[in-house]
Structures are given as structure tokens and as C-alpha cells.
Scaffold this motif. Structure first.
Motif, PDB file in Angstrom:
ATOM      1  N   VAL A 184     -26.187 -22.554  16.778  1.00 48.59           N
ATOM      2  CA  VAL A 184     -25.053 -22.629  17.702  1.00 48.59           C
ATOM      3  C   VAL A 184     -23.840 -21.931  17.079  1.00 48.59           C
ATOM      4  CG1 VAL A 184     -23.407 -24.180  18.843  1.00 48.59           C
ATOM      5  CG2 VAL A 184     -25.842 -24.758  18.778  1.00 48.59           C
ATOM      6  N   ILE A 185     -23.224 -21.030  17.823  1.00 46.93           N
ATOM      7  CA  ILE A 185     -21.962 -20.425  17.370  1.00 46.93           C
ATOM      8  C   ILE A 185     -20.862 -21.435  17.659  1.00 46.93           C
ATOM      9  CG2 ILE A 185     -20.354 -18.507  17.601  1.00 46.93           C
ATOM     10  CD1 ILE A 185     -22.685 -16.788  18.552  1.00 46.93           C
ATOM     11  N   VAL A 186     -20.311 -22.004  16.601  1.00 50.52           N
ATOM     12  CA  VAL A 186     -19.345 -23.090  16.736  1.00 50.52           C
ATOM     13  C   VAL A 186     -17.930 -22.564  16.925  1.00 50.52           C
ATOM     14  CG1 VAL A 186     -18.285 -25.070  15.568  1.00 50.52           C
ATOM     15  CG2 VAL A 186     -20.765 -24.695  15.418  1.00 50.52           C
ATOM     16  N   ALA A 187     -17.546 -21.550  16.157  1.00 52.51           N
ATOM     17  CA  ALA A 187     -16.124 -21.168  16.114  1.00 52.51           C
ATOM     18  C   ALA A 187     -15.931 -19.663  16.061  1.00 52.51           C
ATOM     19  CB  ALA A 187     -15.447 -21.812  14.909  1.00 52.51           C
ATOM     20  N   ASP A 188     -14.814 -19.238  16.628  1.00 51.43           N
ATOM     21  CA  ASP A 188     -14.285 -17.891  16.403  1.00 51.43           C
ATOM     22  C   ASP A 188     -13.264 -18.028  15.284  1.00 51.43           C
ATOM     23  OD1 ASP A 188     -15.838 -17.051  18.523  1.00 51.43           O
ATOM     24  OD2 ASP A 188     -14.223 -17.220  19.981  1.00 51.43           O
ATOM     25  N   TYR A 189     -13.515 -17.349  14.195  1.00 50.92           N
ATOM     26  CA  TYR A 189     -12.807 -17.569  12.936  1.00 50.92           C
ATOM     27  C   TYR A 189     -11.646 -16.588  12.791  1.00 50.92           C
ATOM     28  CZ  TYR A 189     -12.438 -17.332   7.759  1.00 50.92           C
ATOM     29  OH  TYR A 189     -11.999 -17.299   6.463  1.00 50.92           O
ATOM     30  N   ASP A 190     -10.460 -17.131  12.577  1.00 52.62           N
ATOM     31  CA  ASP A 190      -9.265 -16.321  12.358  1.00 52.62           C
ATOM     32  C   ASP A 190      -9.292 -15.760  10.932  1.00 52.62           C
ATOM     33  OD1 ASP A 190      -6.794 -15.181  12.188  1.00 52.62           O
ATOM     34  OD2 ASP A 190      -5.656 -17.037  12.372  1.00 52.62           O
ATOM     35  N   THR A 191      -9.389 -14.445  10.794  1.00 53.00           N
ATOM     36  CA  THR A 191      -9.540 -13.827   9.469  1.00 53.00           C
ATOM     37  C   THR A 191      -8.206 -13.547   8.777  1.00 53.00           C
ATOM     38  OG1 THR A 191      -9.644 -11.631  10.514  1.00 53.00           O
ATOM     39  CG2 THR A 191     -11.736 -12.761  10.075  1.00 53.00           C
ATOM     40  N   SER A 192      -7.114 -14.065   9.310  1.00 50.16           N
ATOM     41  CA  SER A 192      -5.823 -13.837   8.669  1.00 50.16           C
ATOM     42  C   SER A 192      -5.455 -14.947   7.690  1.00 50.16           C
ATOM     43  CB  SER A 192      -4.717 -13.733   9.736  1.00 50.16           C
ATOM     44  OG  SER A 192      -4.566 -14.967  10.422  1.00 50.16           O
ATOM     45  N   GLY A 193      -6.352 -15.889   7.477  1.00 54.11           N
ATOM     46  CA  GLY A 193      -6.065 -17.037   6.625  1.00 54.11           C
ATOM     47  C   GLY A 193      -6.100 -16.707   5.146  1.00 54.11           C
ATOM     48  N   ILE A 194      -5.746 -17.704   4.341  1.00 50.23           N
ATOM     49  CA  ILE A 194      -5.609 -17.510   2.895  1.00 50.23           C
ATOM     50  C   ILE A 194      -6.932 -17.173   2.225  1.00 50.23           C
ATOM     51  CG2 ILE A 194      -5.846 -19.997   2.436  1.00 50.23           C
ATOM     52  CD1 ILE A 194      -3.964 -19.628   0.066  1.00 50.23           C
ATOM     53  N   SER A 195      -8.051 -17.746   2.700  1.00 45.98           N
ATOM     54  CA  SER A 195      -9.333 -17.483   2.034  1.00 45.98           C
ATOM     55  C   SER A 195      -9.791 -16.050   2.239  1.00 45.98           C
ATOM     56  CB  SER A 195     -10.402 -18.456   2.541  1.00 45.98           C
ATOM     57  OG  SER A 195     -10.607 -18.290   3.924  1.00 45.98           O
ATOM     58  N   THR A 196      -9.366 -15.417   3.350  1.00 48.72           N
ATOM     59  CA  THR A 196      -9.734 -14.032   3.609  1.00 48.72           C
ATOM     60  C   THR A 196      -8.843 -13.073   2.843  1.00 48.72           C
ATOM     61  OG1 THR A 196     -10.356 -14.739   5.845  1.00 48.72           O
ATOM     62  CG2 THR A 196     -10.234 -12.381   5.456  1.00 48.72           C
ATOM     63  N   ASN A 197      -7.632 -13.494   2.545  1.00 49.72           N
ATOM     64  CA  ASN A 197      -6.662 -12.634   1.868  1.00 49.72           C
ATOM     65  C   ASN A 197      -6.215 -13.295   0.567  1.00 49.72           C
ATOM     66  OD1 ASN A 197      -6.145 -10.667   4.269  1.00 49.72           O
ATOM     67  ND2 ASN A 197      -5.936 -12.705   5.141  1.00 49.72           N
ATOM     68  N   SER A 198      -7.161 -13.487  -0.343  1.00 47.60           N
ATOM     69  CA  SER A 198      -6.909 -14.327  -1.518  1.00 47.60           C
ATOM     70  C   SER A 198      -6.358 -13.569  -2.716  1.00 47.60           C
ATOM     71  CB  SER A 198      -8.198 -15.032  -1.927  1.00 47.60           C
ATOM     72  OG  SER A 198      -9.167 -14.082  -2.346  1.00 47.60           O
ATOM     73  N   ASN A 199      -6.407 -12.231  -2.684  1.00 47.18           N
ATOM     74  CA  ASN A 199      -5.898 -11.425  -3.803  1.00 47.18           C
ATOM     75  C   ASN A 199      -6.496 -11.842  -5.150  1.00 47.18           C
ATOM     76  OD1 ASN A 199      -4.162  -9.828  -2.190  1.00 47.18           O
ATOM     77  ND2 ASN A 199      -2.649 -11.475  -2.162  1.00 47.18           N
ATOM     78  N   GLY A 200      -7.794 -12.068  -5.165  1.00 47.58           N
ATOM     79  CA  GLY A 200      -8.481 -12.389  -6.411  1.00 47.58           C
ATOM     80  C   GLY A 200      -8.561 -13.859  -6.745  1.00 47.58           C
ATOM     81  N   LEU A 201      -7.842 -14.707  -5.991  1.00 46.04           N
ATOM     82  CA  LEU A 201      -7.842 -16.136  -6.299  1.00 46.04           C
ATOM     83  C   LEU A 201      -9.207 -16.759  -6.036  1.00 46.04           C
ATOM     84  CD1 LEU A 201      -6.216 -18.595  -7.187  1.00 46.04           C
ATOM     85  CD2 LEU A 201      -5.513 -18.928  -4.809  1.00 46.04           C
ATOM     86  N   LEU A 202      -9.920 -16.246  -5.051  1.00 48.31           N
ATOM     87  CA  LEU A 202     -11.226 -16.810  -4.717  1.00 48.31           C
ATOM     88  C   LEU A 202     -12.172 -16.739  -5.912  1.00 48.31           C
ATOM     89  CD1 LEU A 202     -13.085 -16.374  -1.367  1.00 48.31           C
ATOM     90  CD2 LEU A 202     -14.337 -16.061  -3.494  1.00 48.31           C
TER      91      LEU A 202
END
Length: 263
Positions: A184-202
């Protein structure tokens, strides 16, 4: 009550509106809705008040970060399952809650669509292993988690991005919780969040969590297996299921590692 849907928000008024609209459009009404706002100053509170009749609990106050806000939501929840749909993320369709209603495992994980992609992302195997978890994380927007296991392992607020990954290791490896993979496709994911733009923190947080949770010999195996293609890794695991093939499997894995390092 089956579901507690939790939305956290900070200064994302339009994203919050989209999220709320996707929640209240669900055909299933077997849920409570909780919004934790971090003291927004952009009009987000006005949006919450606009939809107040559909919200069971909300607060707007300063917090200590994403996971502190999510833990606040957990503390207020009363449903059997927790669903985190943060501002900007949306349920993919109005029947998502109905489609997930027949599952009873401790953790159920569906799929997400990221940004403009039409190809679902998420876990694609019927079960999940330690290697799967160590090589990637489950999308929290698509996870349905029994409240009792979240109460046992609240999010570690020392991390900014990967505390949900740490939770999955606790629940699925150490506690051996039951798990179901769903298409089941549950969600449309907003890619502007912190995990997508982590600058190496991930990568840094992943390293710290691995060191915190596993002995060096296990991390060494992880580092060896990480570059190996999924299908080849699965084949090597299959070979080890017969005693007579274990020696061949070891040679096979060594060969794969040599080939990988030469690339």
C-alpha cells in the motif's frame, strides 16, 4: 480506537494545511488526530484553529527538536497504532487507513512516493533482517507502529535525523517485534525536510548509532556487506542455508568483495 495520527510542524503553514486536509479526508474515522507545533510564527496556529473541530489535541510551544515534538505526540496518544504524518507529508489516498486495517503486527510498513516520483520507495522484501536495517531505514511516514512498543522505546532526542532508524533496530532486532511489509502506498513524502537535506549529518548519525548499538565485530561485517548488491547478497545468504555450500558461499562473498573494491 485504532489509530493516533501525529503531525509535528514548525513554520510550515502551507505544508501543514495539505497534511491536515489529507488526514481529515480519510474514509476511515477510527482515529484521533494530534498536532504538535513548535511555536510557529508564520500563521500555522491559525491553520490549526481553522481545523480545530477535526483535531483531538494540539499545542503550540517551543520544543527541543523534531524527535522531542514526536515524543510529545506519543505521550498524548491513545490509539492502538501510531502514524506520523508530519507537515508537508500527505496520505496518498483517502482509503489508506481502511487498506491497512486488517494488519495486526507490531510494525507494518507500506510505501511512499518521494517528491514527483511515480515509483514507490520503501522496503520491498516480505520480512526484514538485521542486514536490511543496517543498510537502510524504513520510511516513518509509511509505518504503523503499535503504541506499546513506542512507549517502550521513545525516540532518542540526542539525534536530529536517524532516531527513527535507531527505534527500528531496538524494536525489530532487540525486541524481535512482528513485522509486515505492505504494498500500500501510504504517503506522498515531502522531500524538503531535514533528513533529505542533511549536509552530511545523516552519515555522522548513522556512524554514532552503529557504534552505540553494536560491537566492533558486527560493524566490521556491516562495512563489508554494505557495498554488495542486494540480489548478490541474497544469493550468498541462500547458499549458506545448506551445510555443504557454506565453504563455497565464503569464497563467493570474498570474490564479490574483491570485485566491488576494484570498481
Amino acid at each position: 480506537m485504532r489509530y493516533s495520527i501525529i503531525t509535528i510542524n514548525y513554520n510550515n503553514k502551507e505544508g501543514l494545511r495539505h497534511t491536515i486536509e489529507s488526514v481529515i479526508s480519510q474514509t476511515s474515522q477510527d482515529y484521533e488526530y494530534i498536532i504538535i507545533d513548535g511555536g510557529s510564527t508564520d500563521g500555522s496556529v491559525d491553520v490549526i484553529k481553522e481545523f480545530a473541530d477535526h483535531v483531538n489535541y494540539w499545542v503550540s510551544e517551543k520544543d527541543k527538536g523534531v524527535y522531542n515534538a514526536m515524543n510529545k505526540g506519543i505521550a498524548q496518544a491513545k490509539g492502538e497504532y501510531l502514524v506520523f504524518m508530519n507537515s508537508g507529508d500527505r496520505f496518498h489516498s483517502p482509503d489508506v487507513l481502511d487498506l491497512m486495517a486488517d494488519h495486526h503486527e507490531y510494525i507494518i510498513c507500506g510505501k511512499v512516493l518521494k517528491g514527483d516520483s511515480t515509483i514507490p520507495s520503501g522496503h520491498h522484501k516480505p520480512t526484514i533482517s538485521l542486514v536490511d536495517l543496517m543498510r537502510g531505514s524504513l520510511p516513518h511516514q509509511a509505518m504503523f507502529i503499535k503504541r506499546e512498543i513506542m512507549a517502550r522505546h521513545p525516540y532518542d532526542e540526542n539525534y536530529k535525523i536517524l532516531s527513527d532508524w535507531k527505534f527500528c533496530i531496538h524494536a525489530l532486532v532487540y525486541d524481535n517485534c512482528t513485522f509486515r511489509n505492505s504494498d500500500v502506498i501510504v504517503a506522498d513524502y515531502d522531500t524538503s525536510g531535514i533528513s533529505t537535506n542533511s549536509n552530511g549529518l545523516l552519515a555522522k548519525e548513522r556512524k554514532f548509532i552503529l557504534q552505540e548499538m553494536f560491537p566492533p565485530r558486527v560493524i566490521k561485517d556491516y562495512q563489508r556487506l554494505a557495498p554488495v548488491d542486494d540480489e548478490l547478497l541474497d544469493l550468498s545468504v541462500l547458499l549458506t542455508q545448506t551445510v555443504g555450500a557454506r565453504r563455497l558461499a565464503k569464497r563467493f562473498i570474498k570474490l564479490l568483495l574483491r570485485l566491488t573494491h576494484k570498481k
